[in-house]
Design an enzyme around this catalytic site. Structure first.
Site, PDB file in Angstrom:
ATOM      1  N   GLU A 158       0.828  -1.224   0.000  1.00 58.45           N
ATOM      2  CA  GLU A 158       0.000   0.000   0.000  1.00 58.45           C
ATOM      3  C   GLU A 158       0.857   1.267   0.000  1.00 58.45           C
ATOM      4  OE1 GLU A 158      -3.038  -0.237   3.063  1.00 58.45           O
ATOM      5  OE2 GLU A 158      -4.071  -1.834   1.992  1.00 58.45           O
ATOM      6  N   GLU A 206      -5.368  -8.431  -0.326  1.00 60.49           N
ATOM      7  CA  GLU A 206      -6.077  -8.120   0.924  1.00 60.49           C
ATOM      8  C   GLU A 206      -7.533  -7.896   0.574  1.00 60.49           C
ATOM      9  OE1 GLU A 206      -4.626  -5.194   3.751  1.00 60.49           O
ATOM     10  OE2 GLU A 206      -2.563  -5.650   3.197  1.00 60.49           O
TER      11      GLU A 206
HETATM   12  O1  AHR Z   1      -5.129  -5.922   7.112  1.00 62.92           O
HETATM   13  C1  AHR Z   1      -5.062  -4.756   7.867  1.00 62.92           C
HETATM   14  C2  AHR Z   1      -4.326  -3.632   7.172  1.00 62.92           C
HETATM   15  O2  AHR Z   1      -5.132  -3.134   6.141  1.00 62.92           O
HETATM   16  C3  AHR Z   1      -3.019  -3.960   6.488  1.00 62.92           C
HETATM   17  O3  AHR Z   1      -1.932  -3.904   7.336  1.00 62.92           O
HETATM   18  C4  AHR Z   1      -2.913  -2.891   5.444  1.00 62.92           C
HETATM   19  O4  AHR Z   1      -2.153  -3.290   4.334  1.00 62.92           O
HETATM   20  C5  AHR Z   1      -4.355  -2.544   5.129  1.00 62.92           C
HETATM   21  O5  AHR Z   1      -4.564  -1.178   5.104  1.00 62.92           O
END
Ligand code: AHR
Length: 498
Positions: A173, A292
């Site tokens: 990210e 994610e």
């Molecule tokens: O999964 C929780 C968080 O969400 C992670 O660390 C991040 O990559 C995302 O913003």
């Protein structure tokens, strides 16, 4: 129309079911690692501190791939802190989640755990506070056979054979203003290119993931991917996508229709990547790594600055209900239907932190509601994914307009047909499936994750409140399969083909 109609024809397919679609994510965040997968002294932990109850549940869930060690955590992580004798490892401040990180668990423990769960790693490198050198050093430690500084260190640590880690995330990210060491798209694109070049020089067999946008609502969505990929297109194989779907941040219908947004995001990322390919005159096609995704009441999270310095704090330990399980099921269905361009997907996270598996320190581990659609899909999505032709009643949503109440995908594996279906609506949904293109279907079963109370959850005191149950009434009449999907439910229909 108050029923849904589907046609399945083996001549029309999306592609094979990719093994890496059933990935998960272990981040050094909250209690995912500490008292989640790793808890020395727990009655179910071995000498290595790994909780066997969590290993068993992870295997039962069918997790094939696990991303590690972050997440935001990786952007200020020094991987060397987590290898070698545990007693010599430093305790550090983790700036991502304001945690005290003891480094008792690191790369070697993770790889031991991964062997036990029989999954493949997706390893992230720190491109926030660190760069090319530390990334190539880590590849040398993990993958080089021996006779060099970092590979010999791995051998000294008791791991003679290289791990052979194939898939790597080039940071996490990096577009997010919250990211430690965040970058502009130009800065990150250049860095990703150089890191990839050095990492591939150490091990040419790597598959590399460039960071896409953190979500599709961020203002730079689309332009971030375009700029980053103009720098590093030739060096990478995947572009990442992340997204969390909030049950409390908007209306209920919007939440139940979350998969529409996932689909828009996948299609937007692919369009952007293909646009860059066209500009560069490249015949190569990237895949999306949706590394994610999950349901998360993110609007209730007070942000990193609301946290205090703690080791293994209880943060974002979301409790999931039946509606959350239906949404997770519809997200899995969306991933299947885009498997021609989505090569990797990781549900975030595995234990305690927005997770299908919950644990208590010194106590039990149990399955949250969202465990079930994942486990059923991972177990039964096999072979080829069919391109399903469906019509269904629509429901109004604020964010996405009219959305079909039915989300569905189907797979065909030799003599096995599996249909995955979510009813987003508040009424039972009759479905009729035209099987005319398929061999004769018999031995039909219908399993559903549903409850009269769509807010029902599994808890420590009632861990089996919500479980998959056999549903009545599904039948096959010649080449017509009929079933009724309960309100707000995830369903699996299976039949044998002869
Ligand atoms: O999964 C929780 C968080 O969400 C992670 O660390 C991040 O990559 C995302 O913003």
């Amino acid at each position: 129309m108050d029923s849904a109609k589907l046609t399945l024809d083996p001549a029309f397919e999306v592609g094979p079911v990719g093994k890496r679609l059933f990935g998960s994510f272990v981040e050094h965040m909250g209690r995912c690692v500490y008292t989640g997968v790793f808890e020395p002294g727990h009655p179910r932990a071995g000498e290595d501190g790994l909780r066997r109850d969590v290993i068993e549940l992870t295997r039962e869930m069918g997790v094939t791939t696990v991303r590690y060690p972050g997440g935001n955590f990786v952007s200020n992580y020094e991987w060397e802190d987590g290898v070698g004798p545990a007693s010599e490892r430093p305790t550090r401040l983790d700036l991502a989640w304001k945690q005290i990180e003891t480094n008792a668990f690191g790369l070697d423990e993770f790889m031991t755990w991964l062997r036990e769960v029989d999954a493949e790693p997706v390893m992230a490198v720190n491109l926030g506070t660190r760069g090319v050198k530390e990334a190539r050093d880590l590849v040398e430690y993990a993958n080089f056979p021996g006779g060099t500084r970092w590979s010999d260190l791995r051998i000294k640590h008791g791991v003679p054979e290289p791990y052979g880690i194939r898939v790597w995330c080039l940071g996490n990210e990096m577009d997010g203003p919250w990211q430690i060491g965040g970058k502009t798209a130009d800065e990150y694109g250049r860095l990703a290119y150089e890191a990839a070049k050095a990492m591939r020089r150490v091990d040419p067999g790597l598959e590399l993931i460039a960071c896409g946008s953190s979500n599709m609502r961020i203002p730079t969505f689309g332009s971030w991917e375009a700029t980053v990929l103009e720098h590093c297109y030739d060096q990478v194989d995947y572009i990442s996508a992340h997204s969390y779907y909030d049950p409390v941040g908007g209306g209920r219908a919007d939440f139940l229709a979350s998969a529409v947004e996932m689909e828009q995001q996948i299609e937007g990322v692919i369009a952007t990547a293909d646009h860059v390919a066209a500009k560069l005159g490249s015949g190569k096609r990237l895949k999306v790594s949706f590394d994610e995704w999950n349901v998360w009441s993110q609007s209730l999270f007070g942000g990193e600055n609301s946290l205090d310095w703690e080791h293994a704090p209880r943060i974002i330990e979301e409790e999931y209900d039946v509606a959350g399980a239906a949404v997770v099921g519809s997200l899995l269905i969306t991933l299947l239907n885009h498997a021609d361009r989505v090569g990797i997907a990781c549900q975030a996270q595995l234990a305690n932190v927005i997770a299908p598996i919950r644990t208590e320190p010194g106590g039990p581990a149990w399955r949250q509601t969202i465990f079930h659609p994942f486990a059923l899909t991972a177990a039964h999505a096999r072979g080829r994914i069919l391109r399903v032709q469906a019509t269904a009643p629509a429901m109004p949503t604020e964010r996405y307009g009219e959305v079909p109440v039915l989300a569905t995908a189907a797979t065909l594996d030799d003599d096995r047909l599996a249909v995955f279906a979510v009813n987003r609506g508040d009424r039972p949904l009759p479905v009729e499936i035209d099987l005319r293109g398929l061999p004769r279907a018999t031995d039909l079963s219908h399993v559903t994750v549903a409850d009269d109370d769509t807010g029902a959850r599994n808890t420590e005191s009632e861990p089996r409140r919500v479980e998959p149950r056999a549903a009545d009434g599904a039948k096959i009449d010649r080449d017509r399969l009929t079933a009724v999907l309960p309100p707000v439910s995830f369903n699996l229909l299976r039949a044998r083909l002869s």
